[in-house]
Design a protein around this motif. Structure first.
Motif, mmCIF file in Angstrom:
data_model
loop_
_atom_site.group_PDB
_atom_site.id
_atom_site.type_symbol
_atom_site.label_atom_id
_atom_site.label_comp_id
_atom_site.label_asym_id
_atom_site.label_seq_id
_atom_site.Cartn_x
_atom_site.Cartn_y
_atom_site.Cartn_z
ATOM 1 N N GLY A 1 0.781 -1.228 0.000
ATOM 2 C CA GLY A 1 0.000 0.000 0.000
ATOM 3 C C GLY A 1 0.811 1.276 0.000
ATOM 4 O O GLY A 1 0.247 2.373 -0.029
ATOM 5 N N GLN A 2 2.144 1.143 0.019
ATOM 6 C CA GLN A 2 2.993 2.330 0.027
ATOM 7 C C GLN A 2 3.105 2.930 -1.375
ATOM 8 O O GLN A 2 2.949 2.238 -2.376
ATOM 9 N N ARG A 3 3.418 4.198 -1.423
ATOM 10 C CA ARG A 3 3.567 4.913 -2.696
ATOM 11 C C ARG A 3 5.032 5.297 -2.892
ATOM 12 O O ARG A 3 5.655 5.870 -2.001
ATOM 13 N N VAL A 4 5.579 4.958 -4.048
ATOM 14 C CA VAL A 4 6.975 5.274 -4.367
ATOM 15 C C VAL A 4 7.009 6.539 -5.206
ATOM 16 O O VAL A 4 6.408 6.596 -6.282
ATOM 17 N N GLU A 5 7.690 7.556 -4.713
ATOM 18 C CA GLU A 5 7.826 8.807 -5.453
ATOM 19 C C GLU A 5 9.078 8.750 -6.328
ATOM 20 O O GLU A 5 10.168 8.443 -5.851
ATOM 21 N N ILE A 6 8.914 9.014 -7.608
ATOM 22 C CA ILE A 6 10.040 9.001 -8.539
ATOM 23 C C ILE A 6 10.472 10.436 -8.810
ATOM 24 O O ILE A 6 9.677 11.266 -9.257
ATOM 25 N N MET A 7 11.727 10.756 -8.518
ATOM 26 C CA MET A 7 12.245 12.110 -8.715
ATOM 27 C C MET A 7 12.931 12.211 -10.079
ATOM 28 O O MET A 7 13.848 11.438 -10.385
ATOM 29 N N ASN A 8 12.494 13.166 -10.884
ATOM 30 C CA ASN A 8 13.106 13.417 -12.181
ATOM 31 C C ASN A 8 13.982 14.653 -12.057
ATOM 32 O O ASN A 8 13.496 15.786 -12.008
ATOM 33 N N ASP A 9 15.310 14.441 -11.991
ATOM 34 C CA ASP A 9 16.229 15.548 -11.744
ATOM 35 C C ASP A 9 16.182 16.625 -12.831
ATOM 36 O O ASP A 9 16.348 17.816 -12.537
ATOM 37 N N ASP A 10 15.973 16.218 -14.076
ATOM 38 C CA ASP A 10 15.922 17.209 -15.167
ATOM 39 C C ASP A 10 14.754 18.177 -14.965
ATOM 40 O O ASP A 10 14.907 19.401 -15.113
ATOM 41 N N LYS A 11 13.589 17.625 -14.609
ATOM 42 C CA LYS A 11 12.418 18.480 -14.404
ATOM 43 C C LYS A 11 12.579 19.334 -13.160
ATOM 44 O O LYS A 11 12.114 20.483 -13.113
ATOM 45 N N ILE A 12 13.234 18.776 -12.149
ATOM 46 C CA ILE A 12 13.470 19.542 -10.919
ATOM 47 C C ILE A 12 14.385 20.730 -11.201
ATOM 48 O O ILE A 12 14.153 21.844 -10.731
ATOM 49 N N PHE A 13 15.434 20.499 -12.006
ATOM 50 C CA PHE A 13 16.340 21.604 -12.337
ATOM 51 C C PHE A 13 15.611 22.673 -13.144
ATOM 52 O O PHE A 13 15.832 23.879 -12.953
ATOM 53 N N GLU A 14 14.738 22.233 -14.067
ATOM 54 C CA GLU A 14 13.956 23.193 -14.854
ATOM 55 C C GLU A 14 13.088 24.052 -13.932
ATOM 56 O O GLU A 14 12.978 25.268 -14.126
ATOM 57 N N GLN A 15 12.469 23.421 -12.925
ATOM 58 C CA GLN A 15 11.625 24.159 -11.990
ATOM 59 C C GLN A 15 12.452 25.146 -11.163
ATOM 60 O O GLN A 15 12.032 26.288 -10.924
ATOM 61 N N ILE A 16 13.652 24.714 -10.750
ATOM 62 C CA ILE A 16 14.528 25.603 -9.981
ATOM 63 C C ILE A 16 14.939 26.803 -10.826
ATOM 64 O O ILE A 16 14.973 27.941 -10.340
#
Length: 265
Positions: A194-209
């Motif tokens: 029942g747990q949820r795994v969060e996938i981090m996309n570094d490219d999109k994170i850098f774009e947001q930053i």
């Protein structure tokens, strides 16, 4: 063993034991008197009293995205419930559970595709036949769960460990392979059910930053560096790098954290 790989196989202890004896006979024919089947006649080995000390049962999920497979392995390696604990020997593509000295069981979750690619590199170095493209294709996307039941585990459940009796046990009820697998894995499965795994996309994170920092590219790189550091070593260890002589966080630590928070973290 006969295939030269374990990318795919079968749930059949009789066939597995026969394959092992076939290979033994190929290398040391005098041991088995030339027989390649499960019979003691003419054999130097006491096959009638042979016992199973360990039994591996594996099943796989197919997850095409390698990034997601590795994220799932990383997530599972951090779980703990009941008598199943991470063994502390977890690598990027493999997680081991349970004590190495356990007389009951051992568990392993790993990326089969990456293991197969590594195996092929080792084969090339040793100049032995490589896996064929169709075998490599079969390994693509596989996240494998491997459960090993040991003799004590079987003894406690009155499951025979004599090879012939164990073969009969499974042939009388072929569902036992999956039943035993699920029993071995139940604590581990329960730890992340029942747990949820969060996938981090570094490219999109850098774009947001970059969007949040505007034209200040140096600041964007600094904030992204803070994010990567915390992701790699955790907030507590990151904080330890910015303590003053009184062991209190410095202004630099709070500034870096504030910049990260202002970008939506």
């Amino acid at each position: 063993l006969i295939q030269g790989h374990n990318v795919f196989g079968f749930d059949d202890l009789r066939l597995a034991a026969s394959n092992m004896l076939w290979l033994l006979n190929l290398k040391f024919p005098e041991f088995l008197g030339g027989h390649t089947v499960l019979e003691s006649r003419g054999s130097m080995l006491d096959l009638d009293n042979s016992r199973v000390s360990e039994l591996d049962i594996t099943y796989s999920l197919r997850i095409p995205d390698e990034r997601i497979r590795l994220a799932v392995i990383d997530f599972i390696s951090s779980t703990s419930k009941g008598h199943t604990k991470p063994a502390g020997e977890c690598y990027k593509s493999t997680a081991y559970f349970g004590s190495k000295r356990s007389t009951q069981k051992k568990l392993k979750v790993y990326d089969k595709r990456l293991e197969t690619l590594f195996d092929n590199k080792e084969r090339k170095k040793k100049k032995i036949p490589l896996m064929t493209p169709d075998i490599l294709d079969s390994a693509n996307g596989l996240l494998r769960f491997e459960a090993t039941a040991k003799r004590d585990w079987f003894d406690r459940r009155s499951i025979p460990t004599n090879l012939y009796k164990m073969i009969d046990y499974f042939e009388n009820d072929t569902k036992q392979y999956k039943i035993i697998f699920n029993e071995l894995m139940k604590d581990l499965f329960a730890s992340f059910e029942g747990q949820r795994v969060e996938i981090m996309n570094d490219d999109k994170i850098f774009e947001q930053i970059e969007i949040e920092c505007g034209d200040t590219r140096g600041k964007a790189a600094r904030v992204f560096g803070t994010y990567q550091a915390i992701k790699a070593i955790g907030l507590d260890r990151f904080k330890q790098q910015y303590l003053d002589v009184s062991r209190q966080p410095t202004k630099t630590y709070y500034r870096l954290l504030s910049e990260l928070i202002s970008c939506g973290f």
